[in-house]
Write a protein that holds these residues in place. Structure first.
Motif, short mmCIF file in Angstrom:
data_model
loop_
_atom_site.label_atom_id
_atom_site.label_comp_id
_atom_site.label_asym_id
_atom_site.label_seq_id
_atom_site.Cartn_x
_atom_site.Cartn_y
_atom_site.Cartn_z
N VAL A 15 0.72 -0.73 0.16
CA VAL A 15 0.28 0.51 0.43
C VAL A 15 1.15 1.22 0.20
O VAL A 15 1.51 1.25 0.87
N GLY A 16 0.52 2.09 -1.56
CA GLY A 16 1.95 3.10 -1.14
C GLY A 16 0.64 4.89 -0.91
O GLY A 16 -0.50 4.40 -1.62
N VAL A 17 1.18 5.50 -1.08
CA VAL A 17 0.18 6.85 -1.97
C VAL A 17 1.52 7.28 -2.58
O VAL A 17 2.63 7.06 -2.33
N LEU A 18 1.11 7.66 -4.12
CA LEU A 18 1.98 8.17 -5.34
C LEU A 18 1.19 9.88 -5.25
O LEU A 18 -0.07 10.38 -5.57
N THR A 19 2.61 11.16 -4.58
CA THR A 19 2.18 12.20 -5.21
C THR A 19 2.64 12.57 -6.42
O THR A 19 3.79 12.02 -6.59
N ARG A 20 2.13 13.14 -7.25
CA ARG A 20 1.66 13.79 -9.03
C ARG A 20 2.44 15.10 -9.09
O ARG A 20 1.06 15.70 -8.55
N PRO A 21 3.57 15.82 -9.57
CA PRO A 21 3.03 17.11 -9.47
C PRO A 21 2.14 17.52 -10.62
O PRO A 21 1.76 16.76 -11.68
#
Lengths: 281, 254
Positions: A15-21
């Motif tokens: 489980v993760g969180v992808l943070t994108r510009p």
């Protein structure tokens, strides 16, 4: 900026969180690894803060939990916790690559530094940032030598209940113990403990020789300063390396960078590495 | 007479993560879901705050898994401005009960059930209790904090202890207590919070009877081990307490 929860890895359990510009995307990404058993938001929510700041600068990031930590369930995996974490760090790098990230930096704090180092060993990233690594060569005598060195330099800590915040205590045997015996428990004969100081030095040098960047960030009060000084054969407080592997000591900082100014110093180090990686582009 | 408990089937638990939009603020949710169970109720877990949130995260996660294995979907979430949830400059502790209530409505629709219990640990008891009142649901308050001001005093004292050990200037930490941001606005709101029990539906799972408003028949003893204060690397999971709480919630204690 956009944030998206993700499940990835061969078993789809990470489980993760992808943070994108949202706008500018410089195709550089950062993977944040668990610091011990602290889940993927990071100590004091450090990783969330950093991820969102990085996105404003065009950098993608992935913060995630290794199997059995935070939100990621355990898997039936016979590998030792060290081997498993190393493999999962590589999975995270691959996941970022599949998202279009060309240059990956792996950030490992405390126990996370081990898995970050394994990514360098596999030459799978552009840079690794190792923050207050504990047991940089698990199973070796480095930590004891570092502590011995420290004992003669500084008095012992006076307030035992806070010692953990000053030093961290997460070594790999302890981490494995939390997972229980048997599965995931590293035995002394585990291949992961077969590394020696010399082979680890060789791995790191090979990574740097191949164009990779290794940045150690150490809290002034952390025993990793002493351990790494023994490892590198120089007193990092007075004689920091000037080429190859870099090491920065953050004055007064504690193990988890709880003070605001220390967080800023740590973020500045990440930014500097991002600039270097982006320039190499 | 013993309650008519559901069967002791242990279901495999799956994980589902999602952001749920609450009035423009993305709330991070992590649902532990039983596979193959006939779902009849769900639990919304309301975490504590700050360093207690970090240190109890593993314990609450294990609690959610055990609930799912007992056939009850268990939804953990992060309040706005905490964990993985989005920032909202006007949101603070007094709104977090609204967020829990909203998620109950959302996940009731997802699972097709109306029986919702809010499980609030420590400071999370405020959100759980408020959400239960809003939704006419039930609350299970796990080692609840009875007053926000007292909790704040406790944390600030521990922070001063830590600071003495570290030898740093107190202002080095900005708004943080024990490494976690607790802004002035939150502190003001916390100071005004006092736990209000709905004595007809709420239950208290605690090791002491320090909540005078709690009738004896609403109180259930669970072992105290202060896992929310345990060192980060201990990974403390309060197994016996979790087993008791799962039993309470399976049996529909109310």
């Amino acid at each position: 900026m956009t944030e998206q929860p993700v499940l990835f890895g061969p078993k789809g359990n990470l489980v993760g969180v992808l943070t994108r510009p949202a706008g500018l995307d410089i195709r550089v990404g950062v993977v944040f690894l668990n610091a011990g058993l602290i889940h993927h938001v990071g100590p004091g929510r450090l990783y969330v803060t950093f991820a969102r700041q990085l996105a404003e600068q065009g950098v993608t990031s992935l913060r995630f939990d290794h199997s059995g930590i935070g939100d990621s369930p355990r898997t039936n995996d016979e590998r030792s916790v060290l081997t498993l974490h190393a493999a999962e760090a590589l999975d995270a790098v691959s996941y970022l690559n599949r998202q279009g990230v060309e240059h990956v930096i792996v950030f490992g704090l405390c126990s996370g530094a081990y898995a970050a180092r394994q990514v360098a060993k596999a030459n799978a990233a552009d840079a690794i940032i190792l923050v207050n690594p504990q047991d940089i060569v698990p199973g070796s005598d480095l930590a004891r030598q570092g502590w011995t060195s420290r004992y003669f330099k500084k008095s012992a800590f006076s307030l035992k209940s806070w010692r953990n915040l000053l030093t961290g205590k997460t070594n790999y045997r302890r981490l494995a113990a939390v997972f229980g015996g048997g599965q995931n428990a590293p035995a002394s004969s585990s291949p992961s403990f077969d590394e020696t100081v010399e082979t680890v030095k060789e791995q790191l040098n090979n990574f740097v020789d191949g164009g990779g960047i290794i940045q150690f960030v150490l809290s002034e009060r952390d025993p990793s300063v002493d351990e790494l000084s023994v490892f590198l054969g120089r007193d990092l407080r007075t004689d920091p390396p000037t080429e190859g592997i870099s090491a920065t000591i953050v004055k007064d900082a504690d193990h988890l960078f709880m003070a605001s100014a220390d967080k800023t110093s740590l973020y500045d180090e990440i930014q500097a590495i991002i600039s270097s990686v982006a320039q190499k582009g | 007479m013993a309650p008519d408990l559901p069967s002791l089937t242990s279901y495999p638990a799956d994980i589902r993560v999602a952001y749920v939009d609450y009035n423009g603020t993305a709330l991070f949710t992590c649902a532990s879901v039983p596979i193959g169970a006939q779902v009849e109720k769900l639990v919304i877990l309301c975490p504590s705050l700050g360093h207690e949130y970090e240190r109890s995260h593993r314990g609450l996660g294990q609690c959610a898994v055990q609930l799912a294995r007992a056939g009850i979907p268990a939804i953990r979430f992060d309040y706005s401005n905490t964990g993985d949830s989005a920032e909202d400059p006007v949101a603070g502790p007094s709104r977090w009960g609204d967020e829990a209530a909203f998620l109950a409505q959302h996940f009731s629709g997802v699972f097709g059930v109306s029986d919702v219990t809010f499980l609030g640990l420590r400071f999370g008891a405020f959100a759980a209790s408020a959400a239960a009142m809003q939704t006419a649901g039930k609350a299970c308050l796990w080692h609840p904090v009875s007053g926000g001001a007292a909790l704040l005093n406790e944390w600030e004292a521990r922070h001063r202890d830590m600071n003495d050990a570290l030898g740093r200037a107190l202002n080095a930490y900005g708004d943080a207590i024990l490494g976690w941001e607790i802004p002035r606005q939150w502190r003001e709101e916390m100071s005004t919070l006092s736990l209000q029990l709905n004595t007809s539906s709420d239950i208290v799972a605690s090791s002491s009877e320090d909540i005078s408003a709690c009738p004896r028949d609403r109180w259930h003893e669970v072992p105290q081990n202060a896992f929310w204060q345990a060192a980060d690397d201990e990974g403390m999971v309060p197994g016996p307490a979790i087993a008791k709480i799962v039993d309470l919630l399976r049996g529909g204690a109310s």
